[in-house]
Design a protein around this motif. Structure first.
Motif, mmCIF file in Angstrom:
data_model
loop_
_atom_site.group_PDB
_atom_site.id
_atom_site.type_symbol
_atom_site.label_atom_id
_atom_site.label_comp_id
_atom_site.label_asym_id
_atom_site.label_seq_id
_atom_site.Cartn_x
_atom_site.Cartn_y
_atom_site.Cartn_z
ATOM 1 N N ALA A 31 -6.949 7.504 6.151
ATOM 2 C CA ALA A 31 -5.605 8.098 6.060
ATOM 3 C C ALA A 31 -4.831 7.536 4.872
ATOM 4 C CB ALA A 31 -4.837 7.847 7.364
ATOM 5 N N LEU A 32 -5.038 6.255 4.548
ATOM 6 C CA LEU A 32 -4.330 5.668 3.409
ATOM 7 C C LEU A 32 -4.749 6.334 2.105
ATOM 8 C CD1 LEU A 32 -2.583 3.506 2.020
ATOM 9 C CD2 LEU A 32 -4.597 2.009 2.045
ATOM 10 N N VAL A 33 -6.048 6.543 1.934
ATOM 11 C CA VAL A 33 -6.529 7.182 0.704
ATOM 12 C C VAL A 33 -5.970 8.599 0.593
ATOM 13 C CG1 VAL A 33 -8.579 7.904 -0.571
ATOM 14 C CG2 VAL A 33 -8.617 5.770 0.736
ATOM 15 N N LEU A 34 -6.023 9.349 1.688
ATOM 16 C CA LEU A 34 -5.470 10.709 1.666
ATOM 17 C C LEU A 34 -3.978 10.695 1.382
ATOM 18 C CD1 LEU A 34 -7.387 12.170 4.743
ATOM 19 C CD2 LEU A 34 -7.739 12.789 2.335
ATOM 20 N N HIS A 35 -3.292 9.743 1.991
ATOM 21 C CA HIS A 35 -1.851 9.616 1.798
ATOM 22 C C HIS A 35 -1.515 9.390 0.328
ATOM 23 C CE1 HIS A 35 2.035 7.292 3.114
ATOM 24 N NE2 HIS A 35 2.282 8.296 2.315
ATOM 25 N N ARG A 36 -2.190 8.454 -0.317
ATOM 26 C CA ARG A 36 -1.896 8.138 -1.719
ATOM 27 C C ARG A 36 -2.311 9.266 -2.657
ATOM 28 N NH1 ARG A 36 2.021 5.691 -1.440
ATOM 29 N NH2 ARG A 36 1.822 5.236 -3.662
ATOM 30 N N LEU A 37 -3.407 9.936 -2.367
ATOM 31 C CA LEU A 37 -3.801 11.081 -3.190
ATOM 32 C C LEU A 37 -2.787 12.204 -3.073
ATOM 33 C CD1 LEU A 37 -7.663 11.230 -2.553
ATOM 34 C CD2 LEU A 37 -6.479 10.434 -4.619
ATOM 35 N N ALA A 38 -2.289 12.427 -1.852
ATOM 36 C CA ALA A 38 -1.273 13.467 -1.665
ATOM 37 C C ALA A 38 -0.013 13.123 -2.426
ATOM 38 C CB ALA A 38 -0.973 13.628 -0.170
ATOM 39 N N GLU A 87 0.813 -1.217 0.000
ATOM 40 C CA GLU A 87 0.000 0.000 0.000
ATOM 41 C C GLU A 87 0.844 1.264 0.000
ATOM 42 O OE1 GLU A 87 0.419 -1.284 4.329
ATOM 43 O OE2 GLU A 87 0.205 -2.195 2.343
ATOM 44 N N GLU A 88 2.186 1.142 0.053
ATOM 45 C CA GLU A 88 3.061 2.313 0.009
ATOM 46 C C GLU A 88 3.880 2.357 -1.274
ATOM 47 O OE1 GLU A 88 5.445 2.335 3.492
ATOM 48 O OE2 GLU A 88 3.761 2.690 4.865
ATOM 49 N N ARG A 89 3.607 1.481 -2.223
ATOM 50 C CA ARG A 89 4.393 1.418 -3.461
ATOM 51 C C ARG A 89 3.794 2.330 -4.533
ATOM 52 N NH1 ARG A 89 8.279 0.985 -1.724
ATOM 53 N NH2 ARG A 89 7.540 0.642 0.373
ATOM 54 N N GLY A 90 4.584 2.563 -5.593
ATOM 55 C CA GLY A 90 4.076 3.203 -6.805
ATOM 56 C C GLY A 90 4.428 4.662 -7.001
ATOM 57 N N GLY A 91 5.121 5.284 -6.016
ATOM 58 C CA GLY A 91 5.413 6.711 -6.168
ATOM 59 C C GLY A 91 6.263 7.023 -7.379
ATOM 60 N N LEU A 92 7.238 6.165 -7.689
ATOM 61 C CA LEU A 92 8.112 6.428 -8.833
ATOM 62 C C LEU A 92 7.352 6.313 -10.152
ATOM 63 C CD1 LEU A 92 11.281 4.546 -7.591
ATOM 64 C CD2 LEU A 92 10.980 7.008 -7.813
ATOM 65 N N GLY A 93 6.319 5.500 -10.172
ATOM 66 C CA GLY A 93 5.498 5.434 -11.375
ATOM 67 C C GLY A 93 4.773 6.733 -11.642
ATOM 68 N N VAL A 94 4.382 7.445 -10.577
ATOM 69 C CA VAL A 94 3.725 8.742 -10.756
ATOM 70 C C VAL A 94 4.711 9.755 -11.332
ATOM 71 C CG1 VAL A 94 2.479 10.587 -9.590
ATOM 72 C CG2 VAL A 94 2.161 8.225 -8.863
ATOM 73 N N LEU A 123 -4.291 16.422 6.396
ATOM 74 C CA LEU A 123 -5.401 15.610 6.894
ATOM 75 C C LEU A 123 -4.955 14.187 7.216
ATOM 76 C CD1 LEU A 123 -8.229 16.764 4.458
ATOM 77 C CD2 LEU A 123 -7.921 17.429 6.850
ATOM 78 N N CYS A 124 -3.993 13.688 6.464
ATOM 79 C CA CYS A 124 -3.525 12.324 6.664
ATOM 80 C C CYS A 124 -2.730 12.188 7.960
ATOM 81 C CB CYS A 124 -2.675 11.887 5.474
ATOM 82 S SG CYS A 124 -1.832 10.295 5.684
ATOM 83 N N PHE A 125 -1.747 13.087 8.151
ATOM 84 C CA PHE A 125 -0.845 12.967 9.291
ATOM 85 C C PHE A 125 -1.301 13.750 10.508
ATOM 86 C CE2 PHE A 125 2.108 12.343 5.628
ATOM 87 C CZ PHE A 125 2.368 11.001 5.861
ATOM 88 N N GLY A 126 -2.244 14.650 10.333
ATOM 89 C CA GLY A 126 -2.662 15.477 11.452
ATOM 90 C C GLY A 126 -1.619 16.497 11.842
ATOM 91 N N ASN A 127 -0.682 16.789 10.950
ATOM 92 C CA ASN A 127 0.362 17.792 11.193
ATOM 93 C C ASN A 127 0.771 18.380 9.845
ATOM 94 O OD1 ASN A 127 2.273 15.918 10.042
ATOM 95 N ND2 ASN A 127 2.313 14.876 12.034
ATOM 96 N N ALA A 128 1.892 19.049 9.810
ATOM 97 C CA ALA A 128 2.316 19.747 8.590
ATOM 98 C C ALA A 128 3.347 18.977 7.789
ATOM 99 C CB ALA A 128 2.867 21.130 8.946
ATOM 100 N N CYS A 129 3.594 17.702 8.114
ATOM 101 C CA CYS A 129 4.554 16.908 7.354
ATOM 102 C C CYS A 129 4.099 16.779 5.894
ATOM 103 C CB CYS A 129 4.694 15.521 7.977
ATOM 104 S SG CYS A 129 5.816 15.474 9.375
#
Length: 733
Positions: free
Chosen positions: A425-432, A384-391, A478-484
């Motif tokens: 949080a996972l959906v928000l994380h991947r959309l971000a 669920e954390e893969r695929g960033g390089l494809g983007v 929204l995902c992390f609840g902070n500014a990361c």
């Protein structure tokens, strides 16, 4: 001879075309008294001063038929030292893009590949074809001047005069109206071909038409010939069918539609008497043009056709309309131009989905392999954390649209990997990640292309880019609840708007021949600068991690330790710098269409070039990124992109293969014409516009049905009137 066979000019025998002297406003000299048929060779040799002949005639009056017969006669009677007559269909010439001499050289090499060889040394860099044209060893027979766009007539006539001035042999055919318009352009000084003799083609005689049609049906008294009796009875009168059949084109169409081929029974064919029901000449002509495709695709026992007449007509109608609306005005079908018939964003979106899915699969598979062979890895692969390089690769290839499409595809895959328990949080994380990394791809394109990296003023920004950065920052918060993550997302949005380049740009003008290195100090500097800026955002995230996270122990973008953050920034910067350098350095060279003469060969070569891009980028990128990752695990105590530090540091090279492989694929898709053709072919086939195997359909229409003719790697309709009719009355010039 091949052209004569393809047009069935001798089936059952050549139509006897007659002529008279041309009007004085068209030609300076009339080519003697009236003549007919095979006399054209003698007329040209004995009565045409300077061997310069103009052949005006109405549509379908037999201009091309007469030119082919003239050409064959000149070749038969040619003596040593005489120029060689060559037929040049003008429909594919763009006078605004290339001069006549260069275009003729290209056409010679297309039809005679051996003429593409280098000429003897005293002729410099010229080809044999260029040398023959320069020394006037070619007699150009230019057919179809009227098929050029009307607004180009004056320019085309000027270029013909410039390339082939008085004293040089030349034959030109045209409709009278179009030629008169070119002689009197609305602007500029009118051009005129000096010393041109002229003949004007006359309608066919009634006896000639009757004999030709009856002979093609088996001769007088044959069962198929008796079907022509009602039509033959009105020939020579003012009936619409009689006036229409005064045209050689209409007679040849009538023969194809109503006369049986060997093995056919006349009872299976339409009745020629139906022509008598047409109320006007134009109705007869339209009826024959409409019926021609069905007749050409009639089932043949000796060679079954995979397409029905209805399917062929539907596909040919689409191709005709596409040619009439062509962006470059060329009346030809070229597979690399078919992408113009597809919505602009579709290739980018599909490329994004492809690269996103591949990125997710390759990243996850590499991590699984590392875990299998290096059990010291502390944690299992998290799909669920893969695929960033494809983007990122999708952003390089397809701009913002491609990157966002890849992000959405990866989000769906990640959700499927953890279903049915899918945290918000996972959906928000991947959309971000999708929005942020799509911007990275746009930034890399901006640093990699162009002569220099220009910083745009805010007034010139594409505001979709900073808006995407803001949306990604909000999703991170929204995902992390902070500014990361917010700092890098906002910086990427601003940087993409200032220096990025969105999308692929214009379609390739032609297929590619090979890949070449395009290194330059300026390009290398831009690539390193791009990597430095992108890595710098990671370093800034790391240095501000404690502040941004509000003391939360969970970090995502960068570690809080300054040294580890520096190594992470160096790693990310190296990955993106290598991507910049590969995109800048791996450039494709357009193929010389005058050298390759077959469309399938161009298609296969374009595919091979895409593979070369992928292989080259994978090897170079894996070495550079892998070495940097190895150094990071030795001195930086941090993980390589997508994985944790391990004792088996050689696995850093396997991890480095992921971004380089995806970058190479993005480069190949972006620069190859085949990728756009593949999208266009699939899109049009799904919409039932053309057969999926389009190349086979075009070759079959050329070789077995006589609907198209092939010139080099492109196809044209054998009769321009047929193209106009299929395109529709609303598109007729």
């Amino acid at each position: 001879e091949a052209e004569a066979r393809a047009r069935r000019l001798a089936d059952p025998y050549p139509l006897p075309v007659s002529w008279r002297g041309a009007d004085a406003d068209l030609a300076e000299v009339t080519a003697g008294p009236a003549g007919r048929d095979g006399e054209i060779g003698a007329v040209f040799a004995d009565r045409v001063p300077g061997r310069r002949l103009l052949v005006p005639g109405a549509p379908g009056s037999g201009k091309t038929l007469l030119l082919v017969r003239l050409l064959l006669a000149l070749i038969e009677n040619r003596t040593a030292g005489d120029p060689v007559p060559v037929l040049f269909p003008l429909a594919s010439w763009d006078p605004t893009a290339v001069d006549l001499r260069a275009w003729m050289e290209r056409k010679l090499v297309q039809d005679h590949a051996e003429l593409g060889a280098a000429a003897p040394g005293e002729y410099g860099d010229a080809t044999l074809a260029g040398m023959l044209l320069e020394r006037r060893r070619v007699l150009p027979v230019l057919d179809g001047f009227d098929e050029l766009p009307p607004e180009m007539g004056g320019l085309a006539l000027h270029l013909i005069t410039e390339a082939w001035p008085y004293g040089c042999g030349l034959v030109l055919s045209s409709r009278p109206a179009e030629y008169r318009a070119a002689l009197r352009p609305r602007t500029g000084v009118p051009a005129r071909l000096t010393g041109m003799a002229g003949i004007h083609l006359e309608p066919l005689g009634a006896d000639d038409v009757a004999d030709y049609l009856l002979r093609g049906a088996g001769g007088h008294g044959a069962p198929a010939a008796t079907r022509w009796a009602p039509v033959v009875a009105v020939l020579g009168t003012d009936a619409p069918v009689a006036r229409a059949l005064g045209s050689p084109l209409m007679v040849s169409l009538a023969r194809t539609v109503y006369n049986p081929r060997p093995g056919e029974v006349e009872g299976e064919l339409p009745d020629p008497a139906e022509l008598l029901r047409c109320p006007a000449r134009r109705a007869v002509e339209s009826h024959l043009l409409d019926a021609f495709v069905d007749a050409a695709y009639r089932p043949r026992r000796e060679r079954p056709c995979p397409w029905t007449p209805g399917q062929a007509r539907h596909a040919l109608r689409f191709l005709a309309r596409h040619m009439e609306r062509g962006a470059d005005g060329a009346a030809e079908v070229a597979w690399w131009k078919l992408g113009q018939a597809v919505p602009g964003a579709l290739p980018q979106v599909l490329a994004g989905v492809l690269l996103g899915v591949l990125g997710w699969l390759v990243e996850g598979a590499i991590m699984e392999v590392i875990q299998l062979f290096a059990p010291q890895v502390p944690s299992p692969t998290r799909w669920e954390e893969r695929g960033g390089l494809g983007v990122v690769a999708a952003g390089i290839c397809g701009g913002l649209a491609g990157g966002l499409a890849a992000g959405m595809a990866i989000t769906l895959l990640c959700v499927a990997a953890v279903a049915p328990d899918v945290p918000a949080a996972l959906v928000l994380h991947r959309l971000a990640d999708g929005g942020s990394l799509a911007l990275v791809g746009v930034i890399i394109s901006g640093f990699a292309f162009g002569s220099r990296t220009a910083v745009r003023r805010p007034a010139d920004w594409d505001w979709r880019l900073p808006v995407t950065g803001c949306a990604a920052a909000i999703c991170y918060a929204l995902c992390f609840g902070n500014a990361c993550g917010t700092v890098s997302a906002l910086l990427y949005g601003l940087m993409a708007a200032a220096v990025g380049r969105d999308g692929v740009g214009a379609d390739p003008a032609c297929p590619v021949a090979r890949v070449r290195w395009h290194w330059s100090p300026r390009g290398v500097s831009r690539g390193l600068l791009g990597g430095l800026l992108l890595g710098g955002s990671i370093l800034m995230e790391g240095l501000l991690a404690d502040v941004l996270s509000g003391g939360d122990a969970r970090m995502y973008i960068a570690p809080a330790d300054p040294v580890a953050a520096g190594w992470a920034a160096l790693q990310v910067g190296a990955v993106f710098a290598v991507a910049c350098l590969l995109v800048n350095g791996l450039r494709t060279v357009p193929v010389d269409l005058g050298v390759c003469v077959e469309g399938r060969a161009l298609l296969a070569n374009d595919r091979r070039t895409l593979g070369t891009c992928v292989l080259t980028a994978a090897v170079l990128g894996a070495v550079v990124i892998g070495t940097q990752g190895w150094c990071a695990t030795v001195w930086g105590s941090t993980g390589v992109w997508g994985g944790a530090a391990t004792e088996g540091r050689h696995w850093a090279y396997a991890v480095g293969l992921v971004p380089s492989l995806l970058t190479g694929l993005a480069i190949g898709i972006r620069q190859s014409a085949w990728s756009r053709y593949a999208v266009a072919r699939g899109y049009l086939a799904l919409r039932a516009k053309v057969p999926f195997d389009l190349m086979a359909f075009l070759a079959d229409a050329h070789e077995h049905h006589g609907v198209l003719r092939r010139t080099g790697a492109v196809y044209q309709f054998r009769h321009i009137e047929l193209q106009h009719r299929l395109a529709g009355p609303d598109l007729r010039p």
